[in-house]
Write a protein that holds these residues in place. Sequence first.
Motif, PDB file in Angstrom:
ATOM      1  N   ALA A 165       0.837  -1.197   0.000  1.00 51.19           N
ATOM      2  CA  ALA A 165       0.000   0.000   0.000  1.00 51.19           C
ATOM      3  C   ALA A 165       0.873   1.249   0.000  1.00 51.19           C
ATOM      4  N   HIS A 166       0.305   2.326  -0.525  1.00 40.95           N
ATOM      5  CA  HIS A 166       0.895   3.661  -0.369  1.00 40.95           C
ATOM      6  C   HIS A 166      -0.121   4.489   0.387  1.00 40.95           C
ATOM      7  N   GLU A 167       0.294   5.067   1.503  1.00 38.65           N
ATOM      8  CA  GLU A 167      -0.628   5.919   2.272  1.00 38.65           C
ATOM      9  C   GLU A 167      -1.969   5.209   2.492  1.00 38.65           C
ATOM     10  N   ARG A 168      -1.904   3.977   2.893  1.00 41.64           N
ATOM     11  CA  ARG A 168      -3.093   3.157   3.205  1.00 41.64           C
ATOM     12  C   ARG A 168      -3.956   2.820   1.997  1.00 41.64           C
ATOM     13  N   ASN A 194      -4.299   0.490  -1.095  1.00 40.07           N
ATOM     14  CA  ASN A 194      -3.680  -0.730  -1.606  1.00 40.07           C
ATOM     15  C   ASN A 194      -3.335  -0.561  -3.079  1.00 40.07           C
ATOM     16  N   VAL A 195      -2.072  -0.835  -3.418  1.00 41.10           N
ATOM     17  CA  VAL A 195      -1.677  -0.703  -4.825  1.00 41.10           C
ATOM     18  C   VAL A 195      -1.237  -2.043  -5.432  1.00 41.10           C
ATOM     19  N   LEU A 196      -0.831  -2.992  -4.599  1.00 38.96           N
ATOM     20  CA  LEU A 196      -0.541  -4.343  -5.095  1.00 38.96           C
ATOM     21  C   LEU A 196      -1.467  -5.311  -4.378  1.00 38.96           C
ATOM     22  N   GLY A 242       3.011  -2.798 -18.046  1.00 44.15           N
ATOM     23  CA  GLY A 242       1.679  -2.371 -17.630  1.00 44.15           C
ATOM     24  C   GLY A 242       1.570  -0.871 -17.697  1.00 44.15           C
ATOM     25  N   PRO A 243       0.340  -0.377 -17.695  1.00 42.73           N
ATOM     26  CA  PRO A 243       0.133   1.064 -17.849  1.00 42.73           C
ATOM     27  C   PRO A 243       0.616   1.855 -16.644  1.00 42.73           C
ATOM     28  N   ASN A 244       0.671   3.146 -16.852  1.00 44.62           N
ATOM     29  CA  ASN A 244       1.012   4.104 -15.815  1.00 44.62           C
ATOM     30  C   ASN A 244       0.251   3.829 -14.523  1.00 44.62           C
ATOM     31  N   GLY A 245       0.961   3.798 -13.419  1.00 43.41           N
ATOM     32  CA  GLY A 245       0.284   3.672 -12.127  1.00 43.41           C
ATOM     33  C   GLY A 245      -0.165   2.266 -11.774  1.00 43.41           C
ATOM     34  N   ALA A 246       0.217   1.271 -12.577  1.00 40.83           N
ATOM     35  CA  ALA A 246      -0.230  -0.110 -12.328  1.00 40.83           C
ATOM     36  C   ALA A 246       0.395  -0.696 -11.062  1.00 40.83           C
ATOM     37  N   GLY A 247       1.554  -0.155 -10.673  1.00 36.97           N
ATOM     38  CA  GLY A 247       2.235  -0.664  -9.482  1.00 36.97           C
ATOM     39  C   GLY A 247       3.588  -1.304  -9.780  1.00 36.97           C
ATOM     40  N   LYS A 248       4.096  -1.101 -10.986  1.00 37.44           N
ATOM     41  CA  LYS A 248       5.332  -1.767 -11.405  1.00 37.44           C
ATOM     42  C   LYS A 248       6.513  -1.343 -10.547  1.00 37.44           C
ATOM     43  N   THR A 249       6.659  -0.030 -10.351  1.00 38.97           N
ATOM     44  CA  THR A 249       7.791   0.456  -9.546  1.00 38.97           C
ATOM     45  C   THR A 249       7.677  -0.065  -8.118  1.00 38.97           C
ATOM     46  N   THR A 250       6.454  -0.138  -7.619  1.00 40.71           N
ATOM     47  CA  THR A 250       6.267  -0.632  -6.250  1.00 40.71           C
ATOM     48  C   THR A 250       6.727  -2.089  -6.140  1.00 40.71           C
ATOM     49  N   VAL A 251       6.484  -2.884  -7.174  1.00 37.98           N
ATOM     50  CA  VAL A 251       6.964  -4.276  -7.158  1.00 37.98           C
ATOM     51  C   VAL A 251       8.485  -4.300  -6.998  1.00 37.98           C
ATOM     52  N   PRO A 260      17.147   2.439 -10.176  1.00 41.69           N
ATOM     53  CA  PRO A 260      15.859   3.130 -10.225  1.00 41.69           C
ATOM     54  C   PRO A 260      15.682   3.948 -11.495  1.00 41.69           C
ATOM     55  N   GLU A 261      14.445   4.308 -11.730  1.00 46.29           N
ATOM     56  CA  GLU A 261      14.147   5.220 -12.829  1.00 46.29           C
ATOM     57  C   GLU A 261      14.913   6.512 -12.572  1.00 46.29           C
ATOM     58  N   GLY A 262      15.494   7.092 -13.617  1.00 45.20           N
ATOM     59  CA  GLY A 262      16.270   8.315 -13.416  1.00 45.20           C
ATOM     60  C   GLY A 262      17.731   8.006 -13.150  1.00 45.20           C
ATOM     61  N   ASP A 305      14.346  -0.267 -13.611  1.00 41.97           N
ATOM     62  CA  ASP A 305      13.096   0.497 -13.730  1.00 41.97           C
ATOM     63  C   ASP A 305      13.170   1.468 -14.904  1.00 41.97           C
ATOM     64  N   GLU A 306      12.318   1.259 -15.889  1.00 42.41           N
ATOM     65  CA  GLU A 306      12.156   2.182 -17.033  1.00 42.41           C
ATOM     66  C   GLU A 306      13.493   2.604 -17.630  1.00 42.41           C
ATOM     67  N   LEU A 307      14.259   1.600 -17.998  1.00 40.07           N
ATOM     68  CA  LEU A 307      15.560   1.862 -18.615  1.00 40.07           C
ATOM     69  C   LEU A 307      15.442   2.737 -19.869  1.00 40.07           C
ATOM     70  N   GLU A 311       8.881  -1.878 -17.568  1.00 39.95           N
ATOM     71  CA  GLU A 311       8.758  -0.922 -18.680  1.00 39.95           C
ATOM     72  C   GLU A 311       7.300  -0.594 -18.904  1.00 39.95           C
ATOM     73  N   GLN A 312       7.046   0.654 -19.241  1.00 40.06           N
ATOM     74  CA  GLN A 312       5.695   0.999 -19.646  1.00 40.06           C
ATOM     75  C   GLN A 312       5.519   0.712 -21.140  1.00 40.06           C
ATOM     76  N   PHE A 313       6.569   0.977 -21.904  1.00 38.02           N
ATOM     77  CA  PHE A 313       6.512   0.722 -23.340  1.00 38.02           C
ATOM     78  C   PHE A 313       7.261  -0.568 -23.626  1.00 38.02           C
TER      79      PHE A 313
HETATM   80  P1  ATP Z   1       4.632   4.587 -13.321  1.00 40.20           P
HETATM   81  O1  ATP Z   1       5.010   3.996 -14.619  1.00 40.20           O
HETATM   82  O2  ATP Z   1       3.762   5.793 -13.412  1.00 40.20           O
HETATM   83  O3  ATP Z   1       5.773   4.753 -12.350  1.00 40.20           O
HETATM   84  P2  ATP Z   1       3.972   2.202 -11.929  1.00 40.20           P
HETATM   85  O4  ATP Z   1       3.253   1.099 -12.607  1.00 40.20           O
HETATM   86  O5  ATP Z   1       5.421   2.045 -11.714  1.00 40.20           O
HETATM   87  O6  ATP Z   1       3.640   3.522 -12.674  1.00 40.20           O
HETATM   88  P3  ATP Z   1       3.821   2.787  -9.125  1.00 40.20           P
HETATM   89  O7  ATP Z   1       4.801   3.913  -9.238  1.00 40.20           O
HETATM   90  O8  ATP Z   1       4.259   1.546  -8.479  1.00 40.20           O
HETATM   91  O9  ATP Z   1       3.224   2.418 -10.564  1.00 40.20           O
HETATM   92  O10 ATP Z   1       2.508   3.358  -8.402  1.00 40.20           O
HETATM   93  C1  ATP Z   1       1.379   2.548  -8.116  1.00 40.20           C
HETATM   94  C2  ATP Z   1       0.306   3.426  -7.463  1.00 40.20           C
HETATM   95  O11 ATP Z   1       0.784   3.886  -6.203  1.00 40.20           O
HETATM   96  C3  ATP Z   1      -0.062   4.653  -8.267  1.00 40.20           C
HETATM   97  O12 ATP Z   1      -1.436   4.847  -8.136  1.00 40.20           O
HETATM   98  C4  ATP Z   1       0.698   5.770  -7.586  1.00 40.20           C
HETATM   99  O13 ATP Z   1      -0.010   6.971  -7.687  1.00 40.20           O
HETATM  100  C5  ATP Z   1       0.751   5.293  -6.143  1.00 40.20           C
HETATM  101  N1  ATP Z   1       1.970   5.765  -5.468  1.00 40.20           N
HETATM  102  C6  ATP Z   1       3.234   5.505  -5.852  1.00 40.20           C
HETATM  103  N2  ATP Z   1       4.127   6.059  -4.996  1.00 40.20           N
HETATM  104  C7  ATP Z   1       3.385   6.687  -4.046  1.00 40.20           C
HETATM  105  C8  ATP Z   1       3.704   7.436  -2.878  1.00 40.20           C
HETATM  106  N3  ATP Z   1       4.979   7.655  -2.525  1.00 40.20           N
HETATM  107  N4  ATP Z   1       2.700   7.927  -2.141  1.00 40.20           N
HETATM  108  C9  ATP Z   1       1.415   7.721  -2.493  1.00 40.20           C
HETATM  109  N5  ATP Z   1       1.040   7.006  -3.572  1.00 40.20           N
HETATM  110  C10 ATP Z   1       2.004   6.502  -4.340  1.00 40.20           C
END
Ligand code: ATP
Length: 234
Positions: A13-16, A18-20, A37-46, A85-87, A159-161, A191-193
């Motif tokens: 979860a992020h800030e309570r 649930n993202v995964l 997966g698309p933007n915001g899917a949770g890839k970076t969190t994985v 990491p990305e960047g 992440d997003e090479l 990767e997003q693309f």
């Molecule tokens: P992107 O390609 O945009 O990075 P992603 O698939 O890698 O997308 P994540 O970055 O893992 O997705 O984010 C998953 C969800 O968690 C998104 O809805 C994002 O807004 C949210 N999120 C990510 N980081 C935080 C954070 N530090 N605080 C609150 N919410 C977050």
Amino acid sequence: MSALLELRGIRAAHERINVLHGVDLAVAAGQVVALLGPNGAGKTTVLRVAAGVHPAASGRLLVGGRDVTGADPRRLARAGVCLIPEGRGVFPNLTVRDNLLMMTFTGRSRAEIEEIAFTRFPILAKRASQQAGTLSGGEQQMLALARGLATDPAVLLLDELSMGLAPLVVGRLYEQVAEIARQGVAVLVVEQFAAAVLGIADHAAVLVRGRVQRQGHPDSGLRAELSALYMGSP
Ligand code: ATP
């Protein structure tokens, strides 16, 4: 094939929020797994959960078959997990050589680290005295990869090479990533693309809103599904 990295039912979860919602993924030695997966899917969190920099709310994390759930980033780094990491995370005001020199904290000598870096990416030798911030985006990504390789990773998390890079440059970087995997590293690529990474991936997983919607060999069915998600043209 036993997995070097395994996520079992990972929830986070992020800030309570649930993202995964129960992610299962496994990466074996020598394998490249693409997490798409698309933007915001949770890839970076994985990736962040796999590197220990973001806590899993539940589920298990295994590295080399050992349960390391809840381990901190240092312990995971010692277990051989390296996150790029990305960047890219290079120090723009330091020279290429100094960016590499910092990796002597791993216990490797400067000469060993330069050999690893310059053998895989000869252009970095030519740029050794240049500030990292003056390198092209592709060269900065090479430097980030070289710094990662200096840690002798068992598991490499990327992440997003491709971020901000021309397709030709991305293709060349992924050839190097494939070569790194061939030497026995387990590589998980976000990767997003999808196009560039699918060319080298042994396995792909499609993450949508925190759930793996489909995974398997990156065959035409998977590519069609990705196209339907409007994620570029794999
Ligand atoms: P992107 O390609 O945009 O990075 P992603 O698939 O890698 O997308 P994540 O970055 O893992 O997705 O984010 C998953 C969800 O968690 C998104 O809805 C994002 O807004 C949210 N999120 C990510 N980081 C935080 C954070 N530090 N605080 C609150 N919410 C977050």
